[in-house]
Write a protein that holds these residues in place. Structure first.
Motif, PDB file in Angstrom:
ATOM      1  N   UNK A 261     -29.821 -10.604  21.040  1.00 47.04           N
ATOM      2  CA  UNK A 261     -28.856  -9.522  20.815  1.00 47.04           C
ATOM      3  C   UNK A 261     -27.909  -9.347  21.998  1.00 47.04           C
ATOM      4  N   UNK A 262     -27.481 -10.464  22.577  1.00 46.70           N
ATOM      5  CA  UNK A 262     -26.687 -10.389  23.798  1.00 46.70           C
ATOM      6  C   UNK A 262     -25.195 -10.450  23.534  1.00 46.70           C
ATOM      7  N   UNK A 263     -24.784 -10.713  22.280  1.00 48.80           N
ATOM      8  CA  UNK A 263     -23.366 -10.983  22.052  1.00 48.80           C
ATOM      9  C   UNK A 263     -22.533  -9.707  22.009  1.00 48.80           C
ATOM     10  N   UNK A 264     -21.543  -9.648  22.909  1.00 46.40           N
ATOM     11  CA  UNK A 264     -20.602  -8.539  22.915  1.00 46.40           C
ATOM     12  C   UNK A 264     -19.383  -8.885  22.062  1.00 46.40           C
ATOM     13  N   UNK A 265     -18.804 -10.025  22.346  1.00 48.02           N
ATOM     14  CA  UNK A 265     -17.634 -10.466  21.588  1.00 48.02           C
ATOM     15  C   UNK A 265     -17.891 -11.880  21.085  1.00 48.02           C
ATOM     16  N   UNK A 266     -17.655 -12.081  19.823  1.00 45.12           N
ATOM     17  CA  UNK A 266     -17.855 -13.408  19.253  1.00 45.12           C
ATOM     18  C   UNK A 266     -16.486 -13.986  18.910  1.00 45.12           C
ATOM     19  N   UNK A 267     -16.243 -15.203  19.349  1.00 46.38           N
ATOM     20  CA  UNK A 267     -15.009 -15.898  18.995  1.00 46.38           C
ATOM     21  C   UNK A 267     -15.385 -17.058  18.079  1.00 46.38           C
TER      22      UNK A 267
ATOM     23  N   UNK B 146     -16.983 -22.203  18.389  1.00 46.95           N
ATOM     24  CA  UNK B 146     -17.667 -20.918  18.491  1.00 46.95           C
ATOM     25  C   UNK B 146     -17.995 -20.628  19.952  1.00 46.95           C
ATOM     26  N   UNK B 147     -17.747 -19.393  20.353  1.00 49.14           N
ATOM     27  CA  UNK B 147     -17.993 -19.012  21.746  1.00 49.14           C
ATOM     28  C   UNK B 147     -18.308 -17.530  21.771  1.00 49.14           C
ATOM     29  N   UNK B 148     -18.900 -17.063  22.838  1.00 46.59           N
ATOM     30  CA  UNK B 148     -19.253 -15.646  22.896  1.00 46.59           C
ATOM     31  C   UNK B 148     -19.244 -15.127  24.321  1.00 46.59           C
ATOM     32  N   UNK B 149     -18.858 -13.862  24.429  1.00 46.13           N
ATOM     33  CA  UNK B 149     -18.991 -13.140  25.690  1.00 46.13           C
ATOM     34  C   UNK B 149     -20.246 -12.290  25.550  1.00 46.13           C
ATOM     35  N   UNK B 150     -21.062 -12.233  26.588  1.00 41.05           N
ATOM     36  CA  UNK B 150     -22.370 -11.592  26.463  1.00 41.05           C
ATOM     37  C   UNK B 150     -22.407 -10.237  27.151  1.00 41.05           C
ATOM     38  N   UNK B 151     -23.321  -9.412  26.668  1.00 43.22           N
ATOM     39  CA  UNK B 151     -23.485  -8.072  27.240  1.00 43.22           C
ATOM     40  C   UNK B 151     -24.150  -8.142  28.604  1.00 43.22           C
TER      41      UNK B 151
END
Lengths: 378, 676
Positions: A306-312, A362-367
């Motif tokens: 549950x670490x994803x803040x922003x999903x691209x 797919x990429x993500x910024x994490x919390x």
């Protein structure tokens, strides 16, 4: 896109009838239609008829057919969608189960029936039917000897022209050759400009290049406009902007759109949001690499925690022929949204989307930082 | 011998290994280095003498050993892998074997190593000076003399002599004086070596003068290539050899002014032209630009007062025909600098001594924001062009009152950085000068403030002190095209560039890649003068006949008709990531530069991360590459370019990756994935 009729249950079956208006809409339609959906549209089919005398007679008949989609093809240049599938409608000319290809063009309404209207599909539909002004922008990206002309719409970027000339370096007395080659090159760019840029559609034109090529070209442009009396250029001088680019290749388009004065012009458009989101990703990656990740394996690993803040994510992952695969990504997007994260769906037709597609899509910024990611192989 | 600097293993590849090691030792402690030198060669002679019976049959076949890390097939004579600089595994073993055969030299080396307790370090450092006896040399080299005199044998013999001579004179001078001794000995010692084939001597001694670099590995396909007689270097006819000298540095440090001034002082610019430039510059209110205008000829460059593309000019020093490549310093024109100056053999790095300007050159234009100035970027690039000799010209000394303090400050700051780039202290020379006041350019300074603390070489002497790199005349012709000049009136088309290997003469047939068209050389020009033959290292214009002019583009390569180079759009590289803000990811888009060609490219695969020191793969498939890491990656290009493995051809194997206006990585080609 104009919504003509809508009869559906979210996350359930339903039918929507729409009429595409602009080129952009074709792209949305392309993203909307998946294999397994049913599409109904008016079409023309060549029908063969056996004559009594034994001869054959071909006739083109206009029909309204519904097909079960097996393949969708998007023609960027012609802005046409070709939908191949098996016929479902009873009629005199085409048997049930026979193959037919529907061609969908702007201003031709069509109806889509889906078994499940998931959130992604509804998003696309909503976006496509949003009448907010599109950011029609034209960018001429150049470096000495290479120029490319792009039209940037709401969700697609099209390359309209590419001019490549070999320009000699200076070599003593051969310097004259350099100047003439450069002039010839500018002349070709001007021709492309006149052919592709219509100021009634395009809000403004950005001339971008490293170094001074942009200034040189602008000077040449205004001089030529005076000389040849090109009214469109003279009248729209204020709509021509210069910007710095790091190179003349397509991937530098990102830098152009990132520059503050261009960002202002396209502030609220999808293109601008995408550019910003991708920039954030790279900034995070350079500042705190354990809080950014890419690649399906790593993103899912982060999502499990549950670490994803922003999903691209790029839209071509949803165009996957494999329905299970599509569902997997849809679920990922929905659950990120549920857990309070934001999702940016990138159009793979824009420069930023293209770049994301190359970073596996797919990429993500994490919390919070996940240093374990470093131990996981790509 | 551990490397003192942390710059990557791979980027020193262009030093030949023997040379490399000797140099390294030399830096350390001089007394040992001669022994190391001697030992090194002796070992070589020794191992090859054991193989002699075999060597006759397999004379044509290359003897290779496979690197344990990158599996690259290295030449037998190389102690260190050419790709990843890992030491030959069997090297220690071979020393032991030699011990068994009764030759005590290798044993000594092993022993001395164990005494020092550093068995993994380079084994050529030997403490015992007395071990090498003349007769062991005799054994090693006489069979060679009877057979064909190979380079290494005769070299070894000569080195032996040198060592003996030097023992007598109690050497403790720097290395270049050693090489001058070498020359002397060569002269005195021809009578001794006449047992061997005497014709081969000139070429041997030539190589020796070049700092003793044996020619690098020949590829298998090149083996059957035999150079013709005319290609060989003819010392009588050509007194001076060509030296390609790049002038690099941050924007506005005075590169063009310095080159213009040099040309003017050496009489390459006519009075009339100079007067014209002066007058025009004054009219524009840019009086100080008059010398720079000798180089910057296009209207655009003069208007803005900056160089945009690489200018080529020629002058003669006492030792060389110097080809000056005056590069642009502005950030946006680094691509031009790369494509124009890759041919350099040596470089002058011009730095601005003014307060603030030097700092901008080091840390970028905007104060406060950490960046990379072009002084740094150019130094790194020039190093990765394969240039190992650098002259740092501290320009505009007049503006700081010829202050020694400022000069020492710059020297200290920049020196640390240059060392980290892989430049050796001994091959970097520092010259304080003022181009505008003509101090210390072609003759020693006259200003009292400067002469009070500087008595060293002036710039021209520093240029003469440069060593010529080895030229590969024995390999098939390769000439990357830097520039194409069309003469409309004559319908002629000329390709300019530097011959990397081989030679070409008027009338010879060549093949042009891409396109694979055969053309005939109509004439060859060097600095507007026609010449008959051009050899490796020469910067010439080749006028071609029988070719479609539109096929001739910068970035192409002119080759020997039987040995065309390959094209590829997918390459495996070994790269070193420079100081980049944004890490390199899979899918990162970069601009790819190789010799004079460029293309858009993206990283498709990061194969493995390499350890800086050992060159071993530490991690496979990492997430991304950060600054200062080195790695094996695969890139896919927009269009195919001419490329070759670095081990086969250095000039066609060096690559530069740029992203968002900065040089992101430098590297070498290790494999063509889909050669066409």
């Amino acid at each position: 896109m104009q919504l003509i009729r809508k009869n559906l249950v979210p996350d359930g079956p339903g039918t929507v009838k729409v009429k595409p208006v602009e080129d952009d809409d074709m792209w949305h339609a392309y993203n909307l239609i998946c294999t397994g959906d049913k599409v109904e549209a008016t079409t023309v089919r060549k029908v063969l008829r056996e004559m009594a005398s034994g001869g054959r007679d071909a006739e083109r008949v206009k029909l309204k057919l519904e097909v079960k989609v097996e393949a969708v093809e998007y023609d960027k240049e012609g802005s046409v969608l070709r939908i191949r599938g098996k016929n479902l409608t009873v009629n005199d000319h085409v048997k049930i189960g026979q193959f037919h290809t529907l061609e969908i063009e702007p201003h031709r309404p069509f109806a889509i029936t889906k078994d499940i209207w998931d959130s992604i599909a509804l998003d696309i539909l909503h976006q496509a039917c949003d009448p907010s002004a599109s950011a029609d922008l034209s960018v001429i990206l150049m470096q000495e000897g290479l120029a490319q002309l792009f039209l940037i719409g709401r969700s697609i970027t099209t390359a309209r022209a590419r001019i490549e000339t070999s320009i000699p370096r200076k070599h003593g007395p051969a310097i004259a050759g350099y100047e003439t080659a450069l002039k010839k090159f500018f002349e070709n760019v001007l021709q492309a400009w006149l052919k592709h840029i219509d100021f009634s559609i395009v809000q403004c034109v950005v001339i971008a290049s490293p170094g001074f090529t942009k200034d040189q070209f602008r000077d040449y442009l205004f001089l030529e406009a005076q000389r040849q009396d090109l009214r469109t250029i003279i009248e729209n001088k204020s709509r021509i902007i210069l910007a710095h680019a790091t190179s003349g290749y397509k991937h530098s388009l990102k830098d152009v759109l990132e520059s503050p004065n261009i960002m202002n012009l396209i502030k609220d458009t999808k293109a601008a949001k995408e550019v910003r989101a991708l920039k954030d990703f790279f900034t995070m990656l350079s500042n705190d690499p354990s809080r950014a990740c890419y690649g399906p394996r790593h993103v899912e690993f982060a999502h499990d925690r549950l670490a994803i803040q922003t999903l691209l994510i790029t839209d071509n992952l949803f165009r996957n022929a494999d329905i299970a695969e599509r569902q997997r990504y849809v679920r990922l997007v929905e659950s990120v949204k549920d857990s309070g994260g934001t999702v940016h769906i990138f159009s793979s037709m824009h420069a930023s989307g293209e770049q994301l597609a190359q970073l596996t899509g797919i990429a993500a910024l994490l919390r919070f930082p996940l240093p374990e990611l470093d131990d996981l192989e790509m | 011998m551990p490397r003192k600097v942390g710059y990557a293993h791979g980027y020193d590849d262009d030093y030949d290994d023997n040379y490399d090691d000797d140099y390294g030792n030399y830096d350390d402690d001089y007394d040992d280095s001669e022994d190391a030198y001697r030992q090194n060669h002796d070992l070589k002679g020794n191992t090859s003498s054991q193989k002699l019976p075999l060597a006759r049959e397999t004379a044509r076949k290359p003897i290779v050993w496979s690197c344990s890390i990158c599996t690259f097939d290295n030449e037998d004579s190389a102690l260190v892998c050419e790709i990843c600089c890992v030491y030959k595994e069997s090297f220690v073993k071979s020393g032991k074997e030699a011990n068994g055969t009764g030759n005590n030299i290798a044993a000594a080396s092993v022993a001395s190593r164990t005494v020092k307790g550093q068995p993994e370090k380079l084994p050529v450092k030997v403490a015992d000076k007395e071990l090498i006896s003349a007769d062991s040399y005799g054994k090693a080299s006489t069979p060679y003399e009877r057979g064909k005199t190979t380079n290494s044998a005769s070299t070894a013999q000569k080195v032996d002599k040198v060592v003996m001579v030097q023992k007598e004179i109690k050497l403790s001078e720097p290395f270049d004086t050693v090489s001058s001794h070498l020359k002397k000995v060569n002269l005195s010692d021809t009578s001794v070596t006449t047992k061997g084939s005497s014709e081969s001597l000139p070429s041997c001694s030539r190589e020796l003068n070049l700092g003793d670099r044996p020619s690098s590995s020949n590829s298998v396909s090149d083996e059957q290539y035999k150079p013709d007689k005319w290609m060989q270097f003819d010392e009588e006819k050509e007194a001076l050899s060509q030296l390609n000298l790049a002038i690099v540095g941050h924007v506005d440090s005075g590169k063009s002014t310095l080159s213009g001034r040099l040309l003017h002082l050496l009489g390459r610019i006519s009075k009339r032209d100079m007067h014209k430039n002066e007058k025009e510059a004054k009219e524009k209110g840019k009086g100080s630009f008059s010398y720079a205008w000798a180089m910057d000829e296009s209207a655009e460059e003069r208007e803005r007062g900056i160089t945009m593309t690489v200018a080529v000019a020629y002058f003669d020093s006492n030792k060389y025909h110097v080809v000056v490549l005056d590069s642009p310093g502005h950030k946006d024109f680094v691509p031009n600098m790369i494509s124009g100056a890759t041919q350099a053999d040596a470089a002058i790095l011009v730095v601005d001594a003014c307060t603030g300007s030097f700092e901008a050159g080091m840390d970028g234009q905007v104060p406060g924001i950490a960046g990379v100035g072009q002084t740094k970027e150019h130094a790194q690039l020039v190093r990765s062009f394969g240039v190992d000799q650098l002259i740092v010209a501290v320009n505009k000394m007049d503006a700081v009152g010829y202050s020694k303090q400022r000069y020492d400050f710059i020297k200290a700051q920049l020196g640390v950085f240059l060392r980290s780039c892989g430049f050796r202290d001994s091959s970097v020379s520092w010259v304080p000068l003022s181009a505008i006041e003509n101090q210390n350019l072609i003759e020693p300074a006259t200003d009292a403030c400067l002469t009070s603390w500087y008595q060293g070489k002036c710039l021209l002497d520093a240029i003469d002190a440069l060593q010529l790199p080895s030229r590969d005349i024995s390999k098939p012709l390769i000439m990357p095209i830097c520039d194409v000049i069309r003469t409309q009136s004559m319908g002629q088309v000329a390709a300019c560039g530097k011959l990397e290997t081989g030679a070409v003469k008027t009338g010879s047939k060549v093949i042009l890649v891409p396109g694979c068209e055969i053309a005939t050389v109509r004439s060859i020009e060097h600095d507007m003068n026609a010449c008959d033959v051009a050899r490796a290292g020469d910067n010439v214009a080749v006028i071609l006949q029988g070719i479609n002019p539109s096929k001739l583009i910068p970035g192409g390569v002119i080759c020997h008709p039987e040995f065309p180079v390959l094209m590829a759009s997918r390459l495996e590289l070994k790269i070193l990531v420079l100081d980049v803000a944004v890490p390199i990811l899979i899918g990162s888009q970069v601009e790819f530069h190789i010799h004079h060609a460029k293309a858009a490219a993206r990283i498709v695969k990061i194969v493995s991360l390499l350890d800086q020191k050992t060159g071993k793969a530490t991690k496979s498939a990492p997430r991304f590459l950060k600054a200062k890491q080195s790695a094996i990656v695969e890139v896919s290009l927009d269009g195919a370019v001419c490329a070759q493995e670095f081990s086969k051809c250095r000039a066609l194997g060096r690559v530069f990756l740029r992203a968002s206006g900065n040089t992101a990585a430098v590297g070498v080609v290790t494999r063509l994935v889909d050669p066409v």
